[in-house]
Write a protein that holds these residues in place. Structure first.
Motif, short mmCIF file in Angstrom:
data_model
loop_
_atom_site.label_atom_id
_atom_site.label_comp_id
_atom_site.label_asym_id
_atom_site.label_seq_id
_atom_site.Cartn_x
_atom_site.Cartn_y
_atom_site.Cartn_z
N MET A 1 0.82 -1.20 0.00
CA MET A 1 0.00 0.00 0.00
C MET A 1 0.86 1.25 0.00
SD MET A 1 -3.12 -0.66 -0.43
CE MET A 1 -3.57 1.03 -0.38
N ARG A 2 2.03 1.17 0.63
CA ARG A 2 2.90 2.34 0.66
C ARG A 2 3.31 2.73 -0.77
NH1 ARG A 2 8.10 1.91 4.27
NH2 ARG A 2 6.48 1.69 5.83
N MET A 3 3.62 1.72 -1.58
CA MET A 3 4.01 1.98 -2.96
C MET A 3 2.84 2.57 -3.76
SD MET A 3 6.53 1.72 -4.94
CE MET A 3 6.86 1.85 -6.66
N LEU A 4 1.65 2.06 -3.54
CA LEU A 4 0.49 2.58 -4.25
C LEU A 4 0.18 4.01 -3.82
CD1 LEU A 4 -1.90 -0.50 -4.19
CD2 LEU A 4 -0.42 0.27 -6.04
N ARG A 5 0.33 4.29 -2.52
CA ARG A 5 0.11 5.66 -2.05
C ARG A 5 1.12 6.61 -2.67
NH1 ARG A 5 -3.27 6.58 2.03
NH2 ARG A 5 -4.14 4.78 3.07
N TRP A 6 2.38 6.18 -2.74
CA TRP A 6 3.42 7.03 -3.33
C TRP A 6 3.13 7.24 -4.81
CZ3 TRP A 6 6.98 5.54 -7.14
CH2 TRP A 6 7.96 6.48 -7.42
N PHE A 7 2.66 6.18 -5.47
CA PHE A 7 2.34 6.25 -6.88
C PHE A 7 1.23 7.26 -7.15
CE2 PHE A 7 0.10 4.45 -10.62
CZ PHE A 7 1.13 4.53 -11.54
N CYS A 8 0.24 7.33 -6.25
CA CYS A 8 -0.89 8.26 -6.42
C CYS A 8 -0.57 9.65 -5.88
CB CYS A 8 -2.12 7.73 -5.70
SG CYS A 8 -2.80 6.27 -6.46
N HIS A 10 -0.24 10.34 -2.54
CA HIS A 10 -0.89 10.51 -1.24
C HIS A 10 0.03 10.01 -0.14
CE1 HIS A 10 -4.79 11.61 -2.82
NE2 HIS A 10 -4.76 10.57 -3.64
N THR A 11 -0.16 10.57 1.06
CA THR A 11 0.53 10.08 2.24
C THR A 11 -0.51 9.59 3.23
OG1 THR A 11 0.50 12.23 3.35
CG2 THR A 11 2.39 11.75 1.92
N ARG A 12 -0.08 9.01 4.34
CA ARG A 12 -1.01 8.56 5.36
C ARG A 12 -1.75 9.73 5.98
NH1 ARG A 12 -3.28 4.29 6.14
NH2 ARG A 12 -3.12 4.34 8.39
N ARG A 13 -1.11 10.89 6.00
CA ARG A 13 -1.76 12.07 6.58
C ARG A 13 -2.93 12.57 5.74
NH1 ARG A 13 2.76 16.09 9.18
NH2 ARG A 13 3.42 14.62 10.78
N ASN A 18 -7.69 2.86 1.77
CA ASN A 18 -6.97 1.91 0.92
C ASN A 18 -7.81 1.46 -0.27
OD1 ASN A 18 -4.81 2.02 2.65
ND2 ASN A 18 -5.29 0.10 3.69
N GLU A 19 -9.11 1.27 -0.06
CA GLU A 19 -9.99 0.84 -1.14
C GLU A 19 -10.03 1.87 -2.26
OE1 GLU A 19 -11.24 1.05 2.09
OE2 GLU A 19 -10.89 -1.06 2.57
N ALA A 20 -10.04 3.15 -1.88
CA ALA A 20 -10.07 4.21 -2.90
C ALA A 20 -8.79 4.22 -3.72
CB ALA A 20 -10.27 5.57 -2.23
N ILE A 21 -7.68 3.99 -3.06
CA ILE A 21 -6.40 3.97 -3.77
C ILE A 21 -6.32 2.74 -4.67
CG2 ILE A 21 -3.91 3.74 -3.46
CD1 ILE A 21 -4.18 5.55 -1.03
N ARG A 22 -6.76 1.59 -4.18
CA ARG A 22 -6.75 0.38 -5.00
C ARG A 22 -7.65 0.53 -6.22
NH1 ARG A 22 -8.01 -2.74 -0.58
NH2 ARG A 22 -6.20 -3.09 0.68
N ASP A 23 -8.83 1.15 -6.04
CA ASP A 23 -9.73 1.37 -7.16
C ASP A 23 -9.11 2.32 -8.18
OD1 ASP A 23 -11.61 -0.30 -6.10
OD2 ASP A 23 -12.80 1.32 -5.19
N ARG A 24 -8.46 3.34 -7.70
CA ARG A 24 -7.85 4.33 -8.59
C ARG A 24 -6.72 3.73 -9.42
NH1 ARG A 24 -5.25 10.06 -6.59
NH2 ARG A 24 -4.58 10.74 -8.64
#
Length: 99
Positions: A1-8, A10-13, A18-24
């Protein structure tokens, strides 16, 4: 998930689910991927000849095994049966009746 967040970007803050990032990104949930891999392995085992070591080791059923105290452990056989039933897949083995 960290890699997907970085890819989009976004940060944890940012508090993006997670579902929104996975869908995106278009990535399947990990539970679905585990099920796919487990069923792929089951298909591989099913295609082997009956005298193959993997068939004798994986598909032999031992019914009188004491599992111990506490929560019952889900065996590989039980998880494959559940996955086959959930995905509505009929199987050829008589020991794995789906429905």
């Amino acid at each position: 998930m960290r890699m997907l967040r970085w890819f989009c970007g976004h940060t944890r803050r940012d508090r993006v689910r997670n579902e929104a990032i996975r869908d995106r990104v278009g990535v399947a949930p990990i539970e679905e991927k585990l099920t796919q891999h487990r069923l792929r392995w089951f298909g591989h085992v099913q295609r082997r000849p009956p005298e193959a070591p993997v068939r004798s080791g994986v598909l032999e059923r031992v019914d009188n095994v004491k599992r111990g105290r506490g929560r019952l452990k889900l065996t590989w056989d039980e998880s494959v049966k559940r996955d086959l039933k959930d995905w509505n897949i009929s199987c050829l083995e008589t020991s794995y009746q789906c429905a």
